[in-house]
Design a protein around this motif. Structure first.
Motif, PDB file in Angstrom:
ATOM      1  N   PRO A  63     -11.648  -2.423 -13.198  1.00 11.06           N
ATOM      2  CA  PRO A  63     -12.885  -3.208 -13.049  1.00 11.06           C
ATOM      3  C   PRO A  63     -13.630  -3.415 -14.363  1.00 11.06           C
ATOM      4  N   PHE A  64     -14.416  -4.481 -14.390  1.00  8.25           N
ATOM      5  CA  PHE A  64     -15.302  -4.761 -15.506  1.00  8.25           C
ATOM      6  C   PHE A  64     -16.704  -4.229 -15.201  1.00  8.25           C
ATOM      7  N   PHE A  65     -17.123  -4.381 -13.956  1.00  8.00           N
ATOM      8  CA  PHE A  65     -18.437  -3.894 -13.535  1.00  8.00           C
ATOM      9  C   PHE A  65     -18.327  -3.440 -12.084  1.00  8.00           C
ATOM     10  N   ARG A  66     -18.855  -4.200 -11.143  1.00  6.03           N
ATOM     11  CA  ARG A  66     -18.748  -3.833  -9.732  1.00  6.03           C
ATOM     12  C   ARG A  66     -17.581  -4.522  -9.032  1.00  6.03           C
ATOM     13  N   ASP A  67     -16.805  -5.266  -9.769  1.00  4.38           N
ATOM     14  CA  ASP A  67     -15.655  -5.955  -9.192  1.00  4.38           C
ATOM     15  C   ASP A  67     -14.551  -4.941  -8.879  1.00  4.38           C
ATOM     16  N   PHE A  68     -13.655  -5.300  -7.985  1.00  3.00           N
ATOM     17  CA  PHE A  68     -12.582  -4.382  -7.603  1.00  3.00           C
ATOM     18  C   PHE A  68     -11.254  -5.084  -7.352  1.00  3.00           C
ATOM     19  N   GLY A  69     -11.154  -6.337  -7.708  1.00  5.91           N
ATOM     20  CA  GLY A  69      -9.897  -7.043  -7.513  1.00  5.91           C
ATOM     21  C   GLY A  69     -10.134  -8.522  -7.334  1.00  5.91           C
ATOM     22  N   PRO A  70      -9.069  -9.237  -7.069  1.00  2.79           N
ATOM     23  CA  PRO A  70      -7.710  -8.752  -6.814  1.00  2.79           C
ATOM     24  C   PRO A  70      -6.990  -8.355  -8.108  1.00  2.79           C
ATOM     25  N   VAL A  71      -5.876  -7.659  -7.944  1.00  4.38           N
ATOM     26  CA  VAL A  71      -5.097  -7.258  -9.109  1.00  4.38           C
ATOM     27  C   VAL A  71      -4.665  -8.508  -9.867  1.00  4.38           C
ATOM     28  N   ASN A  72      -4.351  -8.348 -11.151  1.00  3.40           N
ATOM     29  CA  ASN A  72      -3.997  -9.496 -11.985  1.00  3.40           C
ATOM     30  C   ASN A  72      -2.618 -10.059 -11.622  1.00  3.40           C
ATOM     31  N   LEU A  73      -2.304 -11.220 -12.164  1.00  7.56           N
ATOM     32  CA  LEU A  73      -1.041 -11.891 -11.831  1.00  7.56           C
ATOM     33  C   LEU A  73       0.173 -11.088 -12.281  1.00  7.56           C
ATOM     34  N   GLY A  74       0.058 -10.384 -13.423  1.00  2.00           N
ATOM     35  CA  GLY A  74       1.169  -9.549 -13.881  1.00  2.00           C
ATOM     36  C   GLY A  74       1.489  -8.454 -12.877  1.00  2.00           C
ATOM     37  N   ASP A  75       0.449  -7.770 -12.378  1.00  6.65           N
ATOM     38  CA  ASP A  75       0.664  -6.722 -11.377  1.00  6.65           C
ATOM     39  C   ASP A  75       1.113  -7.310 -10.045  1.00  6.65           C
ATOM     40  N   THR A  76       0.641  -8.506  -9.730  1.00  9.64           N
ATOM     41  CA  THR A  76       1.091  -9.173  -8.500  1.00  9.64           C
ATOM     42  C   THR A  76       2.592  -9.434  -8.576  1.00  9.64           C
ATOM     43  N   CYS A  77       3.059  -9.961  -9.704  1.00 11.58           N
ATOM     44  CA  CYS A  77       4.496 -10.221  -9.878  1.00 11.58           C
ATOM     45  C   CYS A  77       5.291  -8.919  -9.887  1.00 11.58           C
ATOM     46  N   ARG A  78       4.750  -7.901 -10.526  1.00 10.85           N
ATOM     47  CA  ARG A  78       5.412  -6.587 -10.544  1.00 10.85           C
ATOM     48  C   ARG A  78       5.553  -6.053  -9.117  1.00 10.85           C
ATOM     49  N   TYR A  79       4.479  -6.158  -8.332  1.00 14.71           N
ATOM     50  CA  TYR A  79       4.517  -5.732  -6.934  1.00 14.71           C
ATOM     51  C   TYR A  79       5.630  -6.472  -6.176  1.00 14.71           C
ATOM     52  N   CYS A  80       5.713  -7.781  -6.371  1.00 18.10           N
ATOM     53  CA  CYS A  80       6.725  -8.577  -5.675  1.00 18.10           C
ATOM     54  C   CYS A  80       8.136  -8.092  -6.018  1.00 18.10           C
ATOM     55  N   ARG A  81       8.405  -7.848  -7.281  1.00 24.57           N
ATOM     56  CA  ARG A  81       9.729  -7.352  -7.687  1.00 24.57           C
ATOM     57  C   ARG A  81      10.003  -5.974  -7.096  1.00 24.57           C
ATOM     58  N   MET A  82       8.999  -5.105  -7.119  1.00 25.93           N
ATOM     59  CA  MET A  82       9.157  -3.754  -6.564  1.00 25.93           C
ATOM     60  C   MET A  82       9.453  -3.815  -5.068  1.00 25.93           C
ATOM     61  N   LEU A  83       8.687  -4.625  -4.342  1.00 26.04           N
ATOM     62  CA  LEU A  83       8.877  -4.709  -2.892  1.00 26.04           C
ATOM     63  C   LEU A  83      10.227  -5.331  -2.556  1.00 26.04           C
ATOM     64  N   ASP A  84      10.637  -6.354  -3.281  1.00 25.05           N
ATOM     65  CA  ASP A  84      11.970  -6.939  -3.049  1.00 25.05           C
ATOM     66  C   ASP A  84      13.057  -5.882  -3.182  1.00 25.05           C
ATOM     67  N   LYS A  85      12.965  -5.059  -4.208  1.00 29.68           N
ATOM     68  CA  LYS A  85      13.965  -4.004  -4.442  1.00 29.68           C
ATOM     69  C   LYS A  85      13.916  -2.943  -3.338  1.00 29.68           C
ATOM     70  N   ILE A  86      12.727  -2.534  -2.964  1.00 31.94           N
ATOM     71  CA  ILE A  86      12.576  -1.522  -1.907  1.00 31.94           C
ATOM     72  C   ILE A  86      13.129  -2.043  -0.584  1.00 31.94           C
ATOM     73  N   LEU A  87      12.837  -3.299  -0.261  1.00 27.40           N
ATOM     74  CA  LEU A  87      13.354  -3.867   0.987  1.00 27.40           C
ATOM     75  C   LEU A  87      14.875  -3.976   0.975  1.00 27.40           C
ATOM     76  N   GLU A  88      15.436  -4.324  -0.168  1.00 22.58           N
ATOM     77  CA  GLU A  88      16.893  -4.415  -0.289  1.00 22.58           C
ATOM     78  C   GLU A  88      17.529  -3.041  -0.058  1.00 22.58           C
ATOM     79  N   GLU A  89      16.978  -2.014  -0.687  1.00 19.96           N
ATOM     80  CA  GLU A  89      17.500  -0.653  -0.506  1.00 19.96           C
ATOM     81  C   GLU A  89      17.309  -0.184   0.936  1.00 19.96           C
TER      82      GLU A  89
END
Length: 164
Positions: free
Chosen positions: A65-91
């Motif tokens: 956060p910068f102040f009282r904000d709490f999200g959403p997560v940035n686009l880099g983390d969003t893409c990272r999440y997508c790759r992680m979830l794709d791999k977890i679902l495949e396994e």
């Protein structure tokens, strides 16, 4: 709307039946993909079982956060999440497991976790934002809307669906 032939109502009924068929289902789990992927906000989560894998990214993909904000997560983390979830679902599919994205009941972590799984539906599954948001309609308690990162009072609310 609401008739037995309504596809949205049929899908919702199938998802509810799917969740009800699991004896160790976390309370309040939201079905994202029947038989494969679920989302749950819990005070604590169970250990993996022979049928389920529980996965949490509350700390790994936390919003800075910068102040009282709490999200959403940035686009880099969003893409990272997508790759992680794709791999977890495949396994998990190879092992015949259901995947549960679990998050804490903290309102900020809960909102970010819901945003990420909905964003995954849009990015990886090529769903419309409306369809990605559908499993969360009417969730209780409702999600806290995201807010501006400024030091001043926020004059608007930014719901998750507007971020997709």
């Amino acid at each position: 709307a609401g008739s037995p032939s309504d596809p949205a109502k049929a899908a919702e009924a199938a998802a509810e039946a799917d969740i009800a068929s699991i004896s160790d289902e976390p309370a309040g789990a939201v079905c994202i993909i029947p038989g494969r992927l679920y989302w749950a906000s819990l005070d604590s989560w169970p250990e993996d079982t022979a049928k389920a894998r529980y996965w949490c990214v509350d700390e790994e993909l936390a919003y800075a956060p910068f102040f009282r904000d709490f999200g959403p997560v940035n686009l880099g983390d969003t893409c990272r999440y997508c790759r992680m979830l794709d791999k977890i679902l495949e396994e998990a599919e190879q092992d015949g497991l259901r995947v549960y994205h679990v998050c804490s009941t903290d309102s900020a972590k809960r909102a970010n976790a819901a945003y990420m799984i909905c964003a995954w539906m849009v990015i990886s599954q090529r769903q419309s934002p409306e369809k990605a948001w559908q499993p969360f309609k009417g969730i209780h308690p409702p999600f806290t809307p995201f807010r501006d990162a400024t030091y001043t009072e926020c004059t608007y609310a930014m719901p998750i669906r507007d971020c997709l």
